[in-house]
Design an enzyme around this catalytic site. Structure first.
Site, PDB file in Angstrom:
ATOM      1  CD  GLU A  73      -1.438  -2.238   1.760  1.00  0.00           C
ATOM      2  OE1 GLU A  73      -0.421  -2.476   1.680  1.00  0.00           O
ATOM      3  OE2 GLU A  73      -2.249  -3.563   1.778  1.00  0.00           O
ATOM      4  CG  PHE A  98      -4.693  -2.111   5.333  1.00  0.00           C
ATOM      5  CD1 PHE A  98      -4.747  -1.896   6.465  1.00  0.00           C
ATOM      6  CD2 PHE A  98      -5.805  -2.248   4.564  1.00  0.00           C
ATOM      7  CE1 PHE A  98      -5.014  -3.137   6.744  1.00  0.00           C
ATOM      8  CE2 PHE A  98      -5.355  -4.139   4.759  1.00  0.00           C
ATOM      9  CZ  PHE A  98      -5.143  -3.972   6.445  1.00  0.00           C
ATOM     10  CG  HIS A 124     -14.481  -2.705   2.902  1.00  0.00           C
ATOM     11  ND1 HIS A 124     -14.284  -2.588   1.497  1.00  0.00           N
ATOM     12  CD2 HIS A 124     -16.223  -3.379   3.079  1.00  0.00           C
ATOM     13  CE1 HIS A 124     -15.117  -3.442   1.059  1.00  0.00           C
ATOM     14  NE2 HIS A 124     -15.850  -3.648   1.142  1.00  0.00           N
ATOM     15  NE  ARG A 182     -21.699  -3.165   5.451  1.00  0.00           N
ATOM     16  CZ  ARG A 182     -23.158  -4.308   5.100  1.00  0.00           C
ATOM     17  NH1 ARG A 182     -22.223  -5.437   4.937  1.00  0.00           N
ATOM     18  NH2 ARG A 182     -24.101  -4.269   5.563  1.00  0.00           N
TER      19      ARG A 182
END
Lengths: 329, 283
Positions: A73, A98, A124, A182
């Site tokens: 990432e 992340f 999310h 989501r």
């Protein structure tokens, strides 16, 4: 012996294979496909999550503009900044946890400080990954992103608004953090919606209470307002899709018109929407009672997303209950 | 391609510019009253070859020329050796150097793309630059513009995990136009890099990650020139190239070469003259 593959149960929490049940993600891909078709220099990057965020749809249409970075990432974020220096417009997507936490410094130093027009899509977000647990939850991302100079922070509340927000900001010169849930977002704006950066959308006015919600919390907040109205309470809702720059005028107008304000967010009550609203009220010297509803500076329990929303009173019934307690306090 | 006999003039020019970079590093550090002498000295020949060895395609006075080759300074703390070259290219006025690090001056210890014309990407936080360079290399491909991207990494920087994320990714994406140079000067802040956290066999590591590898003496100008020519000639083959350049930290001033504490330092004005004499006699 059966010859057919077993199908995933439609009630499954599975992240993959249920793209048809993720209209929010379909809207993101759709907007990016349209913009690419219209000649905008879009590049889409993701980190081994193209099924989870639905960007596989974009890849199918524009494979050469889809860049897979694998489970790296930080490399993806810095590389997106590099891509942006060449005139491309990268939309860089991974789990909000992340993106905002693991890649915080890459975002600050390479994207925000260098003021590159990278669009970060943290999906999310909040506690929407349920029993995947705190490693996969992001209840800090709004606070982190809001504190970075040059960064714009947008949390669209439904698929149509996400689509409109991506389109409306395509020429925005600096970086943007888009917060997504989501993907299974319920519809609020059935007939589409006009998106104006930094301009909240009012759903009714209230003399007793104004609810100010963002992102995934807008839909249940609207439903909560309905329940409160049935009990004779005068309540309005502000869809505060842009958390930065915050629509301070809308906050002050809400404060002038209503006895009390309550913010609702799937985020820590510290530093996010509630914090931003409190800053405006304090600086303007507005003595309105404010309740910040969200995750109360703690880490979430394990549980399926909807069960967690119920537990943390972030579903419609819960938000209505919190509002009633606040009004009666 | 190799460094041929008729490169004599080019090599003399590169050596002269490497000396110029070192002299300016001494002068500018004197203005700032602290600076990375030793880190700048170890990469002076590498920078001089990139900018004056007909390696990088640049247009004087046009720092944003779209077709230009890009340079990213992973070990951004040695930017002091690059600023004089950028001024020399007419990217900004030479007088800006005289106010190095003073309040409001664009030139800081670490290079800033938003403040300094000719800096292709800001750096300072180790480990990011190869990723950003990878993005630029991929951008060249998408935009159908043919240029090379050079990234100068420190050997201590090899400790950063993100370097290896980028290495893996660049090989996968076959960005043959991405060229990394590791300034293997053997020292980081706390001592010898290999005592702090060992990185050997570093060449094998890059090779295992799918890169072409070239191993050179980073102060031998003909070697540096040949390596950079080979790397750019190979750049359409799809494999990125890394040049591991063995260098001496503090190269040019004897006590800086032997005492690793000169990673950061400030020469007393009365020692500057002797330092410059060392640099000239070692050039």
């Amino acid at each position: 012996m059966t010859t057919t593959e077993p199908e995933l149960h439609p009630d499954s929490w599975h992240l993959l294979m249920l793209l048809d049940q993720a209209p929010g993600f379909a809207a993101i891909s759709q907007a990016l496909i349209e913009l690419t078709d219209e000649g905008h220099p879009i590049a889409v990057t993701t980190a081994d999550l193209k099924y989870s965020n639905g960007l596989v749809r974009f890849q199918e249409k524009h494979p050469e503009r889809f860049l897979q970075f694998g489970i790296s990432e930080q490399n993806m974020v810095s590389a997106s900044a590099g891509l942006a220096t060449t005139g491309l417009l990268p939309y860089t997507a991974t789990f909000a946890s992340f993106l905002a936490l693991l890649c915080c410094e890459q975002i600050r130093t390479d994207v925000a400080y260098c003021n590159q027009p990278v669009r970060l899509i943290g999906h999310h977000a909040g506690i929407s990954l349920g029993f995947y647990g705190t490693s996969h939850h992001a209840t800090e991302d709004l606070a982190i992103m809001r504190s970075m100079a040059n960064m714009t922070v947008i949390a669209p509340s439904d698929p149509a608004q996400f689509h409109a927000a991506i389109r409306a900001t395509v020429n925005h010169p600096g970086p943007i953090y888009f917060r997504a849930s989501r993907g299974r977002d319920p519809i609020i704006y059935e007939h589409g919606v006009d998106f104006q950066l930094g301009r909240a959308i009012a759903h009714g006015e209230g003399s007793d209470l104004m609810l100010i919600a963002t992102g995934s919390s807008v839909h249940p907040t609207l439903a909560a307002a309905e329940q409160l109205r049935e009990q004779g309470i005068s309540v309005g809702v502000l869809d505060m899709h842009t958390v930065k720059p915050l629509d301070g005028d809308a906050v002050l107008a809400a404060a002038r018109g209503a006895g009390r304000l309550m913010t609702v967010e799937e985020h820590n009550v510290l530093g996010g929407l509630g914090g931003a609203v409190a800053e405006v009220l304090t600086e303007e010297g507005v003595a309105t009672k404010l309740h910040r509803h969200g995750i109360k500076d703690e880490y979430s329990l394990i549980g399926p997303p909807t069960h967690l929303y119920r537990h943390y009173e972030l579903d419609a019934a819960g938000i209505a209950q919190v509002a009633l307690r606040f009004l009666n306090a | 391609m190799s460094a041929a006999a008729d490169d004599g003039e080019l090599i003399a020019r590169i050596k002269e510019k490497a000396l110029f970079a070192r002299e300016e590093t001494v002068r500018l550090t004197g203005i700032a009253k602290t600076g990375h002498y030793a880190s700048a000295f170890s990469c002076a020949e590498i920078l001089a070859t990139l900018y004056y060895g007909d390696i990088m395609r640049l247009k004087p006075g046009e720092p944003q020329w779209k077709q230009r080759d890009r340079f990213l300074f992973g070990k951004g703390h040695a930017a002091i050796a690059l600023y004089p070259f950028l001024a020399d290219y007419g990217f900004f006025d030479k007088s800006v150097l005289d106010e190095y690090t003073r309040l409001g001056n664009p030139l800081g210890d670490h290079p800033d793309m938003r403040k300094v014309p000719g800096i292709d990407f800001s750096s300072g936080s180790l480990g990011h630059a190869l990723s950003a360079g990878l993005g630029m290399a991929l951008g060249g491909r998408l935009n159908k513009i043919d240029y090379n991207v050079f990234v100068l990494l420190g050997d201590g920087e090899q400790h950063e995990g993100q370097v290896w994320e980028a290495a893996l990714s660049a090989a996968h994406h076959r960005t043959g136009n991405l060229i990394a140079i590791v300034d293997r000067n053997e020292y980081s802040l706390d001592g010898k890099v290999d005592d702090v956290i060992g990185i050997e066999p570093v060449l094998d590591k890059w090779q295992a990650f799918g890169w072409n590898t070239i191993d050179i003496d980073g102060h031998d100008v003909p070697q540096v020139l040949r390596a950079l020519r080979d790397a750019t000639a190979a750049s359409d083959g799809g494999k990125p190239t890394v040049i591991v350049a063995h260098t001496v930290k503090g190269k040019g001033i004897p006590y800086m070469e032997t005492q690793f504490g000169w990673h950061l330092g400030y020469l007393h004005p009365s020692d500057e003259k002797a330092a410059l004499a060392h640099l000239r006699s070692n050039a």
